[in-house]
Write a protein that holds these residues in place. Structure first.
Motif, PDB file in Angstrom:
ATOM      1  N   ASN A   2      47.380  52.405  44.188  1.00 52.22           N
ATOM      2  CA  ASN A   2      47.644  51.297  45.102  1.00 52.22           C
ATOM      3  C   ASN A   2      46.669  50.169  44.808  1.00 52.22           C
ATOM      4  O   ASN A   2      45.486  50.397  44.599  1.00 52.22           O
ATOM      5  N   ILE A   3      47.179  48.935  44.816  1.00 52.21           N
ATOM      6  CA  ILE A   3      46.341  47.761  44.620  1.00 52.21           C
ATOM      7  C   ILE A   3      46.487  46.880  45.846  1.00 52.21           C
ATOM      8  O   ILE A   3      47.580  46.482  46.201  1.00 52.21           O
ATOM      9  N   ARG A  55      34.184  30.793  32.299  1.00 54.43           N
ATOM     10  CA  ARG A  55      33.667  30.526  33.640  1.00 54.43           C
ATOM     11  C   ARG A  55      33.563  31.860  34.368  1.00 54.43           C
ATOM     12  O   ARG A  55      34.529  32.605  34.473  1.00 54.43           O
ATOM     13  N   PHE A  56      32.369  32.180  34.866  1.00 52.51           N
ATOM     14  CA  PHE A  56      32.139  33.430  35.592  1.00 52.51           C
ATOM     15  C   PHE A  56      32.848  33.369  36.940  1.00 52.51           C
ATOM     16  O   PHE A  56      32.704  32.413  37.700  1.00 52.51           O
ATOM     17  N   LEU A  57      33.634  34.404  37.255  1.00 55.08           N
ATOM     18  CA  LEU A  57      34.364  34.471  38.519  1.00 55.08           C
ATOM     19  C   LEU A  57      33.806  35.522  39.475  1.00 55.08           C
ATOM     20  O   LEU A  57      33.791  35.333  40.677  1.00 55.08           O
ATOM     21  N   GLY A  58      33.379  36.664  38.940  1.00 50.82           N
ATOM     22  CA  GLY A  58      32.913  37.752  39.799  1.00 50.82           C
ATOM     23  C   GLY A  58      32.718  39.023  39.002  1.00 50.82           C
ATOM     24  O   GLY A  58      32.438  38.991  37.810  1.00 50.82           O
ATOM     25  N   TRP A  59      32.899  40.157  39.695  1.00 50.73           N
ATOM     26  CA  TRP A  59      32.634  41.466  39.102  1.00 50.73           C
ATOM     27  C   TRP A  59      33.764  42.445  39.406  1.00 50.73           C
ATOM     28  O   TRP A  59      34.383  42.385  40.457  1.00 50.73           O
ATOM     29  N   ARG A  60      33.964  43.398  38.485  1.00 48.10           N
ATOM     30  CA  ARG A  60      34.833  44.557  38.709  1.00 48.10           C
ATOM     31  C   ARG A  60      33.974  45.792  38.505  1.00 48.10           C
ATOM     32  O   ARG A  60      33.243  45.897  37.520  1.00 48.10           O
ATOM     33  N   PHE A  61      34.038  46.717  39.473  1.00 48.13           N
ATOM     34  CA  PHE A  61      33.234  47.938  39.358  1.00 48.13           C
ATOM     35  C   PHE A  61      33.827  49.036  40.225  1.00 48.13           C
ATOM     36  O   PHE A  61      34.566  48.786  41.165  1.00 48.13           O
ATOM     37  N   GLN A  62      33.459  50.269  39.884  1.00 47.53           N
ATOM     38  CA  GLN A  62      33.805  51.429  40.693  1.00 47.53           C
ATOM     39  C   GLN A  62      32.670  51.664  41.665  1.00 47.53           C
ATOM     40  O   GLN A  62      31.496  51.550  41.303  1.00 47.53           O
ATOM     41  N   ALA A  63      33.011  51.997  42.904  1.00 48.34           N
ATOM     42  CA  ALA A  63      31.981  52.307  43.900  1.00 48.34           C
ATOM     43  C   ALA A  63      32.412  53.520  44.709  1.00 48.34           C
ATOM     44  O   ALA A  63      33.600  53.768  44.894  1.00 48.34           O
ATOM     45  N   THR A  64      31.412  54.253  45.189  1.00 44.62           N
ATOM     46  CA  THR A  64      31.647  55.503  45.908  1.00 44.62           C
ATOM     47  C   THR A  64      30.957  55.452  47.263  1.00 44.62           C
ATOM     48  O   THR A  64      29.800  55.038  47.365  1.00 44.62           O
ATOM     49  N   HIS A  71      36.627  53.957  44.912  1.00 41.10           N
ATOM     50  CA  HIS A  71      37.607  52.891  44.666  1.00 41.10           C
ATOM     51  C   HIS A  71      37.088  51.981  43.568  1.00 41.10           C
ATOM     52  O   HIS A  71      35.890  51.932  43.292  1.00 41.10           O
ATOM     53  N   MET A  72      38.001  51.231  42.992  1.00 44.38           N
ATOM     54  CA  MET A  72      37.649  50.169  42.056  1.00 44.38           C
ATOM     55  C   MET A  72      37.749  48.857  42.836  1.00 44.38           C
ATOM     56  O   MET A  72      38.742  48.591  43.506  1.00 44.38           O
ATOM     57  N   PHE A  73      36.679  48.058  42.776  1.00 48.72           N
ATOM     58  CA  PHE A  73      36.589  46.797  43.510  1.00 48.72           C
ATOM     59  C   PHE A  73      36.560  45.626  42.539  1.00 48.72           C
ATOM     60  O   PHE A  73      35.957  45.728  41.471  1.00 48.72           O
ATOM     61  N   GLU A  74      37.186  44.527  42.927  1.00 48.34           N
ATOM     62  CA  GLU A  74      36.994  43.242  42.260  1.00 48.34           C
ATOM     63  C   GLU A  74      36.462  42.292  43.318  1.00 48.34           C
ATOM     64  O   GLU A  74      37.110  42.079  44.346  1.00 48.34           O
ATOM     65  N   VAL A  75      35.276  41.751  43.091  1.00 45.30           N
ATOM     66  CA  VAL A  75      34.680  40.802  44.027  1.00 45.30           C
ATOM     67  C   VAL A  75      34.504  39.465  43.312  1.00 45.30           C
ATOM     68  O   VAL A  75      34.170  39.416  42.132  1.00 45.30           O
ATOM     69  N   VAL A  76      34.781  38.384  44.042  1.00 40.75           N
ATOM     70  CA  VAL A  76      34.693  37.032  43.490  1.00 40.75           C
ATOM     71  C   VAL A  76      33.880  36.160  44.435  1.00 40.75           C
ATOM     72  O   VAL A  76      33.741  36.470  45.615  1.00 40.75           O
ATOM     73  N   ARG A  77      33.354  35.056  43.905  1.00 33.83           N
ATOM     74  CA  ARG A  77      32.603  34.096  44.714  1.00 33.83           C
ATOM     75  C   ARG A  77      33.516  32.967  45.121  1.00 33.83           C
ATOM     76  O   ARG A  77      34.307  32.478  44.323  1.00 33.83           O
ATOM     77  N   ASP A  78      33.381  32.523  46.379  1.00 28.89           N
ATOM     78  CA  ASP A  78      34.123  31.346  46.806  1.00 28.89           C
ATOM     79  C   ASP A  78      33.297  30.095  46.503  1.00 28.89           C
ATOM     80  O   ASP A  78      32.180  30.181  45.970  1.00 28.89           O
ATOM     81  N   ALA A  79      33.831  28.937  46.837  1.00 33.77           N
ATOM     82  CA  ALA A  79      33.156  27.670  46.528  1.00 33.77           C
ATOM     83  C   ALA A  79      31.812  27.548  47.233  1.00 33.77           C
ATOM     84  O   ALA A  79      30.906  26.864  46.750  1.00 33.77           O
ATOM     85  N   LEU A  85      36.160  40.067  48.653  1.00 34.58           N
ATOM     86  CA  LEU A  85      36.899  41.126  47.967  1.00 34.58           C
ATOM     87  C   LEU A  85      38.206  40.537  47.475  1.00 34.58           C
ATOM     88  O   LEU A  85      39.004  40.017  48.264  1.00 34.58           O
ATOM     89  N   GLY A  86      38.419  40.555  46.179  1.00 35.93           N
ATOM     90  CA  GLY A  86      39.647  40.029  45.601  1.00 35.93           C
ATOM     91  C   GLY A  86      40.723  41.089  45.532  1.00 35.93           C
ATOM     92  O   GLY A  86      41.838  40.909  45.996  1.00 35.93           O
ATOM     93  N   ARG A  87      40.373  42.243  44.947  1.00 44.56           N
ATOM     94  CA  ARG A  87      41.309  43.371  44.830  1.00 44.56           C
ATOM     95  C   ARG A  87      40.570  44.673  45.062  1.00 44.56           C
ATOM     96  O   ARG A  87      39.387  44.804  44.764  1.00 44.56           O
ATOM     97  N   LEU A  88      41.330  45.647  45.547  1.00 37.44           N
ATOM     98  CA  LEU A  88      40.825  46.992  45.768  1.00 37.44           C
ATOM     99  C   LEU A  88      41.852  47.955  45.188  1.00 37.44           C
ATOM    100  O   LEU A  88      43.021  47.915  45.559  1.00 37.44           O
ATOM    101  N   TYR A  89      41.426  48.791  44.248  1.00 34.19           N
ATOM    102  CA  TYR A  89      42.305  49.755  43.603  1.00 34.19           C
ATOM    103  C   TYR A  89      42.004  51.137  44.167  1.00 34.19           C
ATOM    104  O   TYR A  89      40.862  51.589  44.113  1.00 34.19           O
ATOM    105  N   ASP A  90      43.030  51.811  44.687  1.00 33.04           N
ATOM    106  CA  ASP A  90      42.883  53.175  45.208  1.00 33.04           C
ATOM    107  C   ASP A  90      43.184  54.172  44.109  1.00 33.04           C
ATOM    108  O   ASP A  90      44.056  54.039  43.349  1.00 33.04           O
TER     109      ASP A  90
END
Length: 90
Positions: A2-3, A55-64, A71-79, A85-90
């Motif tokens: 699931n995304i 251009r750097f947008l953010g990070w993707r990583f697995q966290a427990t 889960h796998m997380f994608e985090v991005v910075r706003d202006a 949190l941009g995306r969360l992979y289950d």
């Protein structure tokens, strides 16, 4: 798999310039793999350009979490510089 796509605020802590801990929806997570930078490259790149600007947008990583949930997380910075949190992979 699931995304989930969202733009909810997260708290992010760093160790040596890399994400190490995250709080999302009141749950504490520890980064459990090597974070990958998320970058954006131009759509058109001339064939003679060997190293296009990124251009750097953010990070993707697995966290427990403490209960073992991972889960796998994608985090991005706003202006404004806040982490979202941009995306969360289950």
């Amino acid at each position: 798999m699931n995304i989930s796509t969202t733009r909810s605020a997260v708290a992010l802590w760093f160790d040596d310039g890399l994400p190490a801990r995250l709080v999302h929806d009141g749950v504490r997570w520890r980064v459990s793999d090597t974070p990958t930078p998320l970058v954006d490259e131009p759509l058109f790149i001339h064939e003679l350009i060997t190293h296009p600007p990124q251009r750097f947008l953010g990070w993707r990583f697995q966290a427990t979490a403490s209960d073992g949930t991972t889960h796998m997380f994608e985090v991005v910075r706003d202006a404004a510089g806040h982490w979202l949190l941009g995306r969360l992979y289950d």
